[in-house]
Design an enzyme around this catalytic site. Structure first.
Site, PDB file in Angstrom:
ATOM      1  CB  CYS A  10      -0.880   0.000   1.241  1.00 53.48           C
ATOM      2  SG  CYS A  10       0.125   0.073   2.748  1.00 53.48           S
ATOM      3  CG  HIS A  39       3.799  -5.798  11.524  1.00 51.83           C
ATOM      4  ND1 HIS A  39       2.613  -5.547  12.180  1.00 51.83           N
ATOM      5  CD2 HIS A  39       4.785  -5.390  12.348  1.00 51.83           C
ATOM      6  CE1 HIS A  39       2.878  -5.000  13.359  1.00 51.83           C
ATOM      7  NE2 HIS A  39       4.186  -4.885  13.481  1.00 51.83           N
ATOM      8  CG  HIS A  87       2.815  -0.699  12.545  1.00 54.32           C
ATOM      9  ND1 HIS A  87       4.080  -1.208  12.346  1.00 54.32           N
ATOM     10  CD2 HIS A  87       1.999  -1.393  11.737  1.00 54.32           C
ATOM     11  CE1 HIS A  87       4.021  -2.172  11.452  1.00 54.32           C
ATOM     12  NE2 HIS A  87       2.775  -2.306  11.069  1.00 54.32           N
ATOM     13  CG  HIS A  99      -1.190  -4.206  15.689  1.00 53.05           C
ATOM     14  ND1 HIS A  99      -0.890  -2.957  15.209  1.00 53.05           N
ATOM     15  CD2 HIS A  99      -0.970  -5.072  14.666  1.00 53.05           C
ATOM     16  CE1 HIS A  99      -0.507  -3.056  13.932  1.00 53.05           C
ATOM     17  NE2 HIS A  99      -0.547  -4.332  13.589  1.00 53.05           N
ATOM     18  CD  GLU A 124      -3.257   1.185  13.203  1.00 50.04           C
ATOM     19  OE1 GLU A 124      -2.843   0.438  12.292  1.00 50.04           O
ATOM     20  OE2 GLU A 124      -4.382   1.701  13.200  1.00 50.04           O
ATOM     21  CB  CYS A 167      -6.371   2.425   5.628  1.00 52.84           C
ATOM     22  SG  CYS A 167      -5.589   0.900   5.131  1.00 52.84           S
ATOM     23  CB  SER A 224       1.082  -8.855   8.255  1.00 50.87           C
ATOM     24  OG  SER A 224       0.187  -8.161   7.416  1.00 50.87           O
ATOM     25  CG  ASN A 270      -2.732  -5.824   5.677  1.00 52.77           C
ATOM     26  OD1 ASN A 270      -2.830  -6.313   4.561  1.00 52.77           O
ATOM     27  ND2 ASN A 270      -1.562  -5.438   6.175  1.00 52.77           N
ATOM     28  CB  SER A 310       3.415  -5.300   5.214  1.00 49.93           C
ATOM     29  OG  SER A 310       2.642  -6.349   5.721  1.00 49.93           O
TER      30      SER A 310
HETATM   31 FE1  SF4 Z   1      -1.019   0.793   4.525  1.00 47.08          FE
HETATM   32 FE2  SF4 Z   1      -1.432   0.662   7.169  1.00 47.08          FE
HETATM   33 FE3  SF4 Z   1      -1.349   3.025   5.920  1.00 47.08          FE
HETATM   34 FE4  SF4 Z   1      -3.386   1.351   5.490  1.00 47.08          FE
HETATM   35  S1  SF4 Z   1      -2.867   2.381   7.417  1.00 47.08           S
HETATM   36  S2  SF4 Z   1      -2.303   2.569   3.943  1.00 47.08           S
HETATM   37  S3  SF4 Z   1      -2.349  -0.638   5.594  1.00 47.08           S
HETATM   38  S4  SF4 Z   1       0.332   1.549   6.130  1.00 47.08           S
END
Ligand code: SF4
Length: 315
Positions: free
Chosen positions: A17, A47, A80, A130, A132, A200, A228, A230, A272
Site C-alpha cells: 500500500c 510487518h 504503525h 499491536h 498501532e 484504511c 501482519s 491486514n 506489507s
Molecule cells: Fe497501509 Fe497501514 Fe497506511 Fe493502510 S494504514 S495505507 S495498511 S500503512
C-alpha cells in the site's frame, strides 16, 4: 508426480500500500543519507520479515525500544505509529527522528486527540498488543478503552456513556468491525463514529478483492507475515466465506498437501508484502503443472503519500 492444470485467480489490489511504500522509501533514503552512521528503526518498519531482512542487510538497525538507540542517533518510527510518550522520550534523548508513521494512522491519532480533548471516552476497536493500537491508545491513555470483539463490546461499561466516540485500528476486518459497532451502538445510543472510516483504503480494497477470488477458489494463499494484521484478516475473510486459506510468508511455506485436488488457487498478498513474493508463488505453482493466471481487479489504487521533509528529494 502427475502434472495438474491449475488456474490462479489473482486478487487486485494486493501487496504494498502507499503507507508501506512510503515507510520503506524513508528507511532507504535515511540509509543513503547516513554516511556510515547507523540508522535505527524502532520496531519492524512494516510487518514483513522479507522487508525487514532486506533493510537490515543494507544497514538498518532494528530495535524494540528507544533504550537501544544511542543518544543523538537517527531513529525512524515505523509505519504503525508511536505514542506521544515515545516521541517525548526521543526528544528528551536528542534523537534525530524521521517519522514513517502512515498518514492514515496519524489521522486516527489526531481524531483520538480531538475527541478525548472534547471530553469523550474514545473506544478503540482493535487488537491488544499491536503496535498501532499501543500508539493510538497512548494518545489519550486516560480516556481510551480498547474493545477487541463483540464479546468485549457486549460487556463494556463506561462512566459517561453520553460522551463516547469510537475509532478503529486501520487494518481490521470490515465485516467484523461493523458487527462490533452494531453491538456498541445498541448499548450506547450516543456513540459517535469517526468523521471518516478509520479502516484504511488499502485494507478495504484488499478484502473486497479477496472476496472476488475466494468465492471461486478451492484454496486461497495470502502472502504475508504472521504479525501482519491486514494479512491475517484476509485469511479470516476467506475462511469466513468457507474457502480454505493459508497465510504464507513466502513460497517456502507452501505445503504441497494443501494443493491436492485444488484446480483453482486464489492468490493475494497483504499490504506489507512485496509483489515479488506473489510472482514467486506463481512461478512455484507453474513448476507443478500448467498454470493459467487470471487477475480480477475490483479497484485501482493511485494514492501516494509525500515523504517527510528530512528525506524528501530536492527538486
Ligand atoms: Fe497501509 Fe497501514 Fe497506511 Fe493502510 S494504514 S495505507 S495498511 S500503512
Amino acid at each position: 508426480m502427475e502434472e495438474v492444470q491449475r488456474t490462479v485467480l489473482l486478487a487486485s489490489p494486493r501487496s504494498f500500500c502507499a503507507g508501506v511504500e512510503r515507510a520503506i522509501q524513508i528507511v532507504e533514503a535515511a540509509l543513503a543519507q547516513s554516511r556510515g552512521a547507523p540508522v535505527h528503526v524502532r520496531k519492524q518498519i512494516v510487518h514483513n520479515t522479507h522487508v525487514v531482512r532486506e533493510l537490515a542487510a543494507r544497514g538498518a538497525v532494528f530495535v524494540d525500544d528507544l533504550d537501544e538507540v544511542p543518544d543523538g542517533a537517527t531513529v525512524v518510527f515505523s509505519a504503525h505509529g508511536v505514542s506521544p510518550a515515545v516521541r517525548d522520550e526521543a526528544a528528551r534523548r536528542g534523537l534525530y527522528v524521521i517519522d514513517a508513521t502512515c498518514p492514515l494512522v496519524a489521522k486516527v491519532h489526531s481524531e483520538a486527540r480531538r475527541f478525548a480533548g472534547r471530553g469523550d471516552t474514545v473506544v478503540l476497536i482493535g487488537h491488544a498488543g499491536h503496535e498501532e493500537v499501543e500508539g493510538t491508545m497512548g494518545v489519550a491513555p486516560e480516556r481510551s478503552v480498547l474493545v477487541q470483539d463483540v464479546t468485549e463490546a457486549a460487556v463494556l461499561e463506561l462512566d459517561d456513556p453520553e460522551h463516547v466516540t469510537y475509532l478503529t485500528q486501520t487494518t481490521l476486518s470490515v465485516d467484523e468491525t461493523s458487527a462490533i459497532v452494531d453491538v456498541l451502538t445498541q448499548r450506547f445510543p450516543h456513540l459517535k463514529p469517526p468523521p471518516s472510516d478509520d479502516i484504511c483504503y488499502a485494507t478495504t480494497n484488499r478484502q473486497e478483492a479477496l472476496r472476488e477470488i475466494a468465492r471461486d477458489a478451492g484454496l486461497v494463499l495470502v502472502v504475508g507475515s504472521a504479525n501482519s494484521s491486514n494479512s491475517r484478516r484476509l485469511v479470516e475473510v476467506a475462511r469466513s466465506m468457507g474457502t480454505p486459506a493459508q497465510l504464507i510468508d513466502g513460497v517456502e511455506d507452501i505445503d504441497p498437501a494443501w494443493l491436492d485436488g485444488v484446480a483453482t488457487v486464489g492468490l493475494t498478498a497483504g499490504a506489507s508484502s512485496s509483489p515479488a513474493l506473489v510472482d514467486d508463488v506463481i512461478a512455484h505453482l507453474s513448476k507443478l503443472g500448467p498454470v493459467t493466471v487470471i487477475e480480477r481487479t475490483t479497484a485501482v489504487e493511485s494514492i501516494r503519500f509525500a515523504l517527510p521533509p528530512q528525506v524528501r528529494p530536492h527538486l
